[in-house]
Scaffold this active site. Structure first.
Site, short mmCIF file in Angstrom:
data_model
loop_
_atom_site.label_atom_id
_atom_site.label_comp_id
_atom_site.label_asym_id
_atom_site.label_seq_id
_atom_site.Cartn_x
_atom_site.Cartn_y
_atom_site.Cartn_z
N GLY A 14 0.76 -1.24 0.00
CA GLY A 14 0.00 0.00 0.00
C GLY A 14 0.79 1.29 0.00
N ASP A 86 7.67 -2.69 -10.23
CA ASP A 86 7.12 -2.25 -8.95
C ASP A 86 7.38 -3.27 -7.85
OD1 ASP A 86 5.33 -4.25 -9.62
OD2 ASP A 86 3.53 -3.02 -9.45
N ARG A 138 -3.50 4.53 3.16
CA ARG A 138 -3.41 4.31 1.72
C ARG A 138 -4.04 2.98 1.31
NH1 ARG A 138 2.59 6.86 0.25
NH2 ARG A 138 2.06 8.98 0.93
#
Length: 214
Positions: A14, A86, A138
């Site tokens: 997150g 990522d 988040r």
């Protein structure tokens, strides 16, 4: 010969890894590699009962990440095309050490070492970190159903694991530059100035990477 830029972004659940990877991919016009997350059929069960479903969950992630990196090496890096991911595949060890029982971890580690022994290694790392409150906020905002049962205690442990790992990484790999970004002080999604500061940092490091071995 110059190295082909291969950037990996890491940090806890997150924190904004994919959002930043997308933005940097567009800015620098390089290929984006996104990890497979929601496709993992065991993940929802894992967050409900970590002990019961950890091995299945981690094995799925490992096999899929191995396949992704294999493809990336063949289609992009070997053809002198830069990549930004990522995730870093070593995150598998961060999670498995936290979630697997000792006997299963021994088996898992052997498989991990076999699969990753000749995998491409990033030559730049971006490490996103923040307080537990920021990360929880988040996670809530992005609203993934499978993440709503994450226990704050588990997340806090995981965040410390990441911090320990990155501290060790910088000692073991001084040749790989690490950019640390504090998510409590930086919001690259909502504030363009924050994003531009990150871009400037990455640009400087990229110049060093592409100059290596010339």
């Amino acid at each position: 010969m110059a190295e082909v830029p291969f950037i990996a972004i890491e940090g806890p659940i997150g924190i904004g890894k994919t959002s930043l990877a997308k933005k940097l991919s567009v800015h620098f016009d390089i290929h984006l590699l996104k990890e497979i997350v929601e496709e993992n059929p065991f993940l929802g069960k894992f967050y409900d009962d970590i002990e019961e479903w950890s091995f299945q969950t981690e094995m799925f992630f490992l096999c899929n990440r191995f396949k992704q990196l294999e493809d990336i090496e063949t289609k992009y890096l070997n053809n002198n095309k830069a990549v930004i991911a990522d995730y870093h595949i070593s995150k598998n060890m961060i999670f498995s050490k936290r979630t697997l029982k000792a006997d299963k971890f021994v088996k898992y580690e052997k498989i991990y070492q076999i699969l990753t022994s000749d995998m491409p290694v990033p030559n730049m790392m971006i490490y996103l970190h923040a307080s537990l409150d920021t990360v929880l906020e988040r996670i809530q905002k992005r609203g993934r159903d499978i993440e709503q049962n994450i226990k704050p205690s588990y997340l806090a442990q995981l965040m410390q694991d990441y911090e320990d790992y990155m501290n060790e990484f910088e000692i073991l790999h001084p040749e790989i530059p690490v950019i640390r970004i504090n998510g409590d002080e930086t919001d690259f999604v909502r504030h363009q100035d924050d994003l531009e500061r990150i871009i400037d940092q990455v640009d400087r490091k990229l110049n060093d990477v592409v100059a290596t071995k010339q």
